[in-house]
Write a protein that holds these residues in place. Structure first.
Motif, PDB file in Angstrom:
ATOM      1  N   VAL A  33       0.834  -1.205   0.000  1.00  0.00           N
ATOM      2  CA  VAL A  33       0.000   0.000   0.000  1.00  0.00           C
ATOM      3  C   VAL A  33       0.869   1.256   0.000  1.00  0.00           C
ATOM      4  O   VAL A  33       0.650   2.175  -0.796  1.00  0.00           O
ATOM      5  N   VAL A  34       1.878   1.311   0.874  1.00  0.00           N
ATOM      6  CA  VAL A  34       2.727   2.500   0.967  1.00  0.00           C
ATOM      7  C   VAL A  34       3.496   2.727  -0.327  1.00  0.00           C
ATOM      8  O   VAL A  34       3.539   3.850  -0.856  1.00  0.00           O
ATOM      9  N   SER A  35       4.100   1.682  -0.860  1.00  0.00           N
ATOM     10  CA  SER A  35       4.886   1.869  -2.085  1.00  0.00           C
ATOM     11  C   SER A  35       3.987   2.221  -3.269  1.00  0.00           C
ATOM     12  O   SER A  35       4.360   3.040  -4.110  1.00  0.00           O
TER      13      SER A  35
ATOM     14  N   PRO B 242       7.804   0.155 -10.781  1.00  0.00           N
ATOM     15  CA  PRO B 242       7.161  -0.945 -10.067  1.00  0.00           C
ATOM     16  C   PRO B 242       8.109  -1.790  -9.229  1.00  0.00           C
ATOM     17  O   PRO B 242       7.710  -2.842  -8.760  1.00  0.00           O
ATOM     18  N   ALA B 243       9.322  -1.381  -9.012  1.00  0.00           N
ATOM     19  CA  ALA B 243      10.262  -2.222  -8.275  1.00  0.00           C
ATOM     20  C   ALA B 243       9.752  -2.540  -6.872  1.00  0.00           C
ATOM     21  O   ALA B 243       9.659  -3.712  -6.491  1.00  0.00           O
ATOM     22  N   SER B 244       9.399  -1.547  -6.094  1.00  0.00           N
ATOM     23  CA  SER B 244       8.936  -1.788  -4.718  1.00  0.00           C
ATOM     24  C   SER B 244       7.596  -2.518  -4.678  1.00  0.00           C
ATOM     25  O   SER B 244       7.459  -3.491  -3.935  1.00  0.00           O
ATOM     26  N   PRO B 245       6.573  -2.071  -5.438  1.00  0.00           N
ATOM     27  CA  PRO B 245       5.324  -2.830  -5.397  1.00  0.00           C
ATOM     28  C   PRO B 245       5.463  -4.264  -5.900  1.00  0.00           C
ATOM     29  O   PRO B 245       4.810  -5.166  -5.376  1.00  0.00           O
ATOM     30  N   LEU B 246       6.324  -4.489  -6.894  1.00  0.00           N
ATOM     31  CA  LEU B 246       6.516  -5.858  -7.385  1.00  0.00           C
ATOM     32  C   LEU B 246       7.112  -6.756  -6.310  1.00  0.00           C
ATOM     33  O   LEU B 246       6.673  -7.901  -6.136  1.00  0.00           O
TER      34      LEU B 246
END
Length: 158
Positions: free
Chosen positions: A58-60, A78-82
């Motif tokens: 959610v935060v990323s 999308p690095a962090s959400p992935l």
């Protein structure tokens, strides 16, 4: 040690990609303090990805959405959400992972193909209603925010 390496590696990749992306996108807003803070928070949240992958997702996602809504250059966002989605699925929380995949990748991919093909079908150089496209993105972002917040706060139906 593994968390520091993960956050450091993703941070370096995202920072370098953002700087290089701005060099190729002169119309984009230059990186200022707000842009760097959004990138930093998005990547720093990965420090808690093993304990709270949902919160990190959610935060990323919120940081990345804010980064693009403010008009910064498109890069490897999308690095962090992935990573958070993969961790959610690997820990057995498949609902979070598939919801993230649908909201973060499937719908934008279909919309990107539509935005690319629609002007070609009309024989135009650009979208016929660019403000309608901006409105659709805003509604999409608000819908995603309400969807994720309902799951995060336990208000989602079972």
């Amino acid at each position: 040690m593994g968390r520091i390496a993960l956050v450091g590696a993703v941070g370096v990749i995202v920072a370098c990609a953002s700087v290089l992306a701005y060099a190729n996108q002169p119309h984009a807003r230059p990186l200022d303090l707000v842009g760097w803070i959004l990138l930093l928070v998005s990547v720093a949240a990965l420090g808690w990805v093993r304990e709270r992958p949902e919160a990190v997702l959610v935060v990323s996602t919120l940081c990345v959405t804010g980064y693009f809504v403010l008009g910064y250059a498109y890069s490897v966002w999308p690095a962090s959400p992935l990573i958070a989605m993969y961790t959610s699925i690997a820990q057995g929380r498949r609902g979070w992972g598939w919801a993230g995949a649908a909201f973060l990748f499937a719908v934008p991919a279909v919309e990107a193909v539509a935005i690319t093909l629609l002007p070609a079908m009309f024989g135009a150089r650009d979208m016929p209603f660019p403000r309608l496209g901006a409105y659709a993105f805003l509604i999409y972002a608000i819908g995603g925010l309400s969807f994720y917040s309902s799951i995060l706060f336990g208000a989602a139906p079972d």
